[in-house]
Write a protein that holds these residues in place. Sequence first.
Motif, PDB file in Angstrom:
ATOM      1  N   ASN A 200       0.730  -1.187  -0.125  1.00 27.16           N
ATOM      2  CA  ASN A 200      -0.107  -0.111   0.168  1.00 27.16           C
ATOM      3  C   ASN A 200       0.963   1.522   0.087  1.00 27.16           C
ATOM      4  O   ASN A 200       0.371   2.242  -0.168  1.00 27.16           O
ATOM      5  CB  ASN A 200      -0.812  -0.037   1.291  1.00 27.16           C
ATOM      6  N   LEU A 201       2.236   1.131   0.267  1.00 19.41           N
ATOM      7  CA  LEU A 201       3.143   2.354   0.226  1.00 19.41           C
ATOM      8  C   LEU A 201       4.017   2.339  -0.889  1.00 19.41           C
ATOM      9  O   LEU A 201       4.597   3.640  -1.010  1.00 19.41           O
ATOM     10  CB  LEU A 201       3.720   2.311   1.655  1.00 19.41           C
ATOM     11  N   THR A 202       4.079   1.443  -1.650  1.00 15.76           N
ATOM     12  CA  THR A 202       5.569   1.307  -2.461  1.00 15.76           C
ATOM     13  C   THR A 202       5.626   2.287  -3.465  1.00 15.76           C
ATOM     14  O   THR A 202       6.339   2.891  -3.780  1.00 15.76           O
ATOM     15  CB  THR A 202       5.471  -0.178  -3.051  1.00 15.76           C
ATOM     16  N   LYS A 203       4.257   2.448  -4.201  1.00 12.98           N
ATOM     17  CA  LYS A 203       4.132   3.348  -5.254  1.00 12.98           C
ATOM     18  C   LYS A 203       4.600   4.885  -4.942  1.00 12.98           C
ATOM     19  O   LYS A 203       5.309   5.648  -5.348  1.00 12.98           O
ATOM     20  CB  LYS A 203       2.972   3.465  -6.131  1.00 12.98           C
ATOM     21  N   GLU A 204       3.973   5.396  -3.705  1.00 13.18           N
ATOM     22  CA  GLU A 204       4.314   6.715  -3.213  1.00 13.18           C
ATOM     23  C   GLU A 204       5.811   6.864  -2.825  1.00 13.18           C
ATOM     24  O   GLU A 204       6.279   8.110  -2.902  1.00 13.18           O
ATOM     25  CB  GLU A 204       3.105   7.183  -2.384  1.00 13.18           C
ATOM     26  N   VAL A 205       6.228   5.873  -2.223  1.00 12.18           N
ATOM     27  CA  VAL A 205       7.684   5.816  -1.754  1.00 12.18           C
ATOM     28  C   VAL A 205       8.514   5.921  -2.833  1.00 12.18           C
ATOM     29  O   VAL A 205       9.324   6.612  -2.865  1.00 12.18           O
ATOM     30  CB  VAL A 205       8.073   4.799  -0.779  1.00 12.18           C
ATOM     31  N   ILE A 206       8.257   5.029  -3.722  1.00 10.15           N
ATOM     32  CA  ILE A 206       9.211   5.077  -4.963  1.00 10.15           C
ATOM     33  C   ILE A 206       9.198   6.256  -6.066  1.00 10.15           C
ATOM     34  O   ILE A 206       9.965   7.031  -5.989  1.00 10.15           O
ATOM     35  CB  ILE A 206       8.541   3.853  -5.931  1.00 10.15           C
ATOM     36  N   ASP A 207       7.763   6.830  -6.116  1.00 11.53           N
ATOM     37  CA  ASP A 207       7.845   8.136  -6.744  1.00 11.53           C
ATOM     38  C   ASP A 207       8.438   9.583  -5.980  1.00 11.53           C
ATOM     39  O   ASP A 207       8.895  10.134  -6.487  1.00 11.53           O
ATOM     40  CB  ASP A 207       6.255   8.793  -6.832  1.00 11.53           C
ATOM     41  N   LEU A 208       8.464   9.147  -4.612  1.00  8.73           N
ATOM     42  CA  LEU A 208       9.311  10.380  -3.928  1.00  8.73           C
ATOM     43  C   LEU A 208      10.907  10.096  -3.871  1.00  8.73           C
ATOM     44  O   LEU A 208      11.236  11.039  -3.909  1.00  8.73           O
ATOM     45  CB  LEU A 208       8.810  10.067  -2.237  1.00  8.73           C
ATOM     46  N   ILE A 209      11.332   8.886  -3.829  1.00  5.21           N
ATOM     47  CA  ILE A 209      12.678   8.864  -3.622  1.00  5.21           C
ATOM     48  C   ILE A 209      13.653   8.449  -4.830  1.00  5.21           C
ATOM     49  O   ILE A 209      14.787   8.327  -4.891  1.00  5.21           O
ATOM     50  CB  ILE A 209      13.120   7.865  -2.478  1.00  5.21           C
ATOM     51  N   LYS A 210      12.886   8.256  -5.843  1.00  7.32           N
ATOM     52  CA  LYS A 210      13.651   8.045  -7.097  1.00  7.32           C
ATOM     53  C   LYS A 210      14.506   9.166  -7.622  1.00  7.32           C
ATOM     54  O   LYS A 210      14.485  10.178  -7.129  1.00  7.32           O
ATOM     55  CB  LYS A 210      12.633   7.701  -8.414  1.00  7.32           C
ATOM     56  N   ASP A 211      15.298   8.653  -8.677  1.00  7.14           N
ATOM     57  CA  ASP A 211      16.337   9.932  -9.323  1.00  7.14           C
ATOM     58  C   ASP A 211      17.227  10.205  -8.390  1.00  7.14           C
ATOM     59  O   ASP A 211      17.284  11.619  -8.187  1.00  7.14           O
ATOM     60  CB  ASP A 211      15.302  10.642 -10.027  1.00  7.14           C
ATOM     61  N   ARG A 212      18.122   9.576  -7.815  1.00 11.88           N
ATOM     62  CA  ARG A 212      19.395  10.171  -7.269  1.00 11.88           C
ATOM     63  C   ARG A 212      19.098  10.637  -5.792  1.00 11.88           C
ATOM     64  O   ARG A 212      19.697  11.878  -5.355  1.00 11.88           O
ATOM     65  CB  ARG A 212      20.237  10.911  -7.906  1.00 11.88           C
ATOM     66  N   SER A 213      18.175   9.936  -4.993  1.00 10.99           N
ATOM     67  CA  SER A 213      18.384  10.391  -3.623  1.00 10.99           C
ATOM     68  C   SER A 213      19.245   9.207  -2.681  1.00 10.99           C
ATOM     69  O   SER A 213      19.486   8.176  -3.421  1.00 10.99           O
ATOM     70  CB  SER A 213      16.942  10.201  -2.977  1.00 10.99           C
ATOM     71  N   CYS A 214      19.610   9.431  -1.603  1.00  5.78           N
ATOM     72  CA  CYS A 214      20.303   8.549  -0.781  1.00  5.78           C
ATOM     73  C   CYS A 214      19.620   7.596   0.058  1.00  5.78           C
ATOM     74  O   CYS A 214      18.679   7.993   0.821  1.00  5.78           O
ATOM     75  CB  CYS A 214      21.204   9.584   0.200  1.00  5.78           C
ATOM     76  N   LEU A 215      19.967   6.261   0.016  1.00  8.36           N
ATOM     77  CA  LEU A 215      19.358   5.232   0.830  1.00  8.36           C
ATOM     78  C   LEU A 215      20.643   4.520   1.480  1.00  8.36           C
ATOM     79  O   LEU A 215      21.275   4.051   0.917  1.00  8.36           O
ATOM     80  CB  LEU A 215      18.672   4.211  -0.164  1.00  8.36           C
ATOM     81  N   PHE A 216      20.549   4.377   2.761  1.00  7.49           N
ATOM     82  CA  PHE A 216      21.433   3.931   3.414  1.00  7.49           C
ATOM     83  C   PHE A 216      20.896   2.625   4.472  1.00  7.49           C
ATOM     84  O   PHE A 216      19.931   2.871   5.085  1.00  7.49           O
ATOM     85  CB  PHE A 216      22.166   4.841   4.630  1.00  7.49           C
ATOM     86  N   ILE A 217      21.424   1.584   4.277  1.00  2.28           N
ATOM     87  CA  ILE A 217      21.247   0.378   5.056  1.00  2.28           C
ATOM     88  C   ILE A 217      22.299   0.097   5.921  1.00  2.28           C
ATOM     89  O   ILE A 217      23.507  -0.199   5.964  1.00  2.28           O
ATOM     90  CB  ILE A 217      21.320  -0.841   4.244  1.00  2.28           C
ATOM     91  N   TYR A 218      21.798   0.259   7.365  1.00  2.00           N
ATOM     92  CA  TYR A 218      22.758   0.044   8.482  1.00  2.00           C
ATOM     93  C   TYR A 218      22.627  -1.314   9.249  1.00  2.00           C
ATOM     94  O   TYR A 218      22.003  -1.809   9.390  1.00  2.00           O
ATOM     95  CB  TYR A 218      22.264   1.275   9.554  1.00  2.00           C
ATOM     96  N   HIS A 219      23.889  -1.871   9.833  1.00  2.69           N
ATOM     97  CA  HIS A 219      23.834  -2.641  10.815  1.00  2.69           C
ATOM     98  C   HIS A 219      25.424  -2.358  11.397  1.00  2.69           C
ATOM     99  O   HIS A 219      26.318  -2.296  11.031  1.00  2.69           O
ATOM    100  CB  HIS A 219      23.903  -4.060  10.206  1.00  2.69           C
ATOM    101  N   PRO A 220      25.423  -2.561  12.621  1.00  2.00           N
ATOM    102  CA  PRO A 220      26.772  -2.500  13.560  1.00  2.00           C
ATOM    103  C   PRO A 220      27.608  -3.487  13.512  1.00  2.00           C
ATOM    104  O   PRO A 220      28.207  -3.987  14.422  1.00  2.00           O
ATOM    105  CB  PRO A 220      26.048  -2.154  14.893  1.00  2.00           C
TER     106      PRO A 220
END
Length: 232
Positions: A200-220
Motif C-alpha cells: 500500500n506504500l510502495t508506489k508513493e515511496v518510489i515516486d518520492l525517492i527516485k532519481d538520485r536520492s540517498c538510501l543507507f542500510i545500517y547494521h553495527p
Amino acid sequence: MGYNFFTSILFLFFSFTTTTPKNTKAMASNETNAMTETESVYNTIKSHSATMPAFACFTKAMKGFKALKAQGKIKKDLLTVIDFSQSSNTKRLWIIDMATQTVLYNTLVAHGRNSGDEFANAFSNDNSSNQSSLGFYATGEIYNGKHGQSLRLDGLEQGINSNARSRGVVVHAADYVSENFIQMHHRLGRSQGCPALPTNLTKEVIDLIKDRSCLFIYHPTQKYFAKSALAS
C-alpha cells in the motif's frame, strides 16, 4: 658549520613538535563540530517525529549523506535510512526530508532470506547470495517488473554493495511485508536481498525517492565499518 647544523636540527625538531598538536587539535575540533551538528539535526528531527532511527545509526547515515551530496552522487535532500539491527517486526525504515528535518515515512521493510530470520545478521555483495547488502545507495529509475512498479538501486560502496544493480536489488512491493504476515508467522517475510516494502506504500515511496536520492542500510557489524570510507 657544526653550530649551524645543530641549530637547523633543533629548528626542525621544534617545528614538528609544535605543529603536530595544532593539527591534532584542529582535527578534534572538526570532529566535535560535526558531532554537534549531527546532534542538533537529530534532536530537531526527533522533536518533529514520533519515531527516529537510533542515534548511532543516524550519525553514520548523515555522515555519508553529506559526503555524497558534496560529491554530487546524490541530488535530493531526502535520506532513506534502514536499520537492520532491529527486528523485522518493527518499522525500521525512515524517509527523512533533510531540508525540513522531518520524517516523511516510517514503515516495515524486508531483508534477504539468507540474511537471517527475524533479525538480519549476514550480508553479501555476491550474486545469488539472497542476502541484503549494507551501505550507501543512490536511487535510480522506475521500471515495471515481476513485482509491479519497482525502483533500481546503485550501490555506491565498492565490494560492499556495488553489485546491487547486476543482482537486481531493487525497491519493490511484497505482500509478505505486512502486519498480517507478522501475526501469522511471528516475523516479517523475506526477499532475495531487496528492501521490499508494504504494497500500500510502495508506489508513493518510489515516486518520492527516485532519481538520485540517498538510501543507507545500517547494521553495527565491524566488517562493514572496516571497509566503508563513507561510514567509518
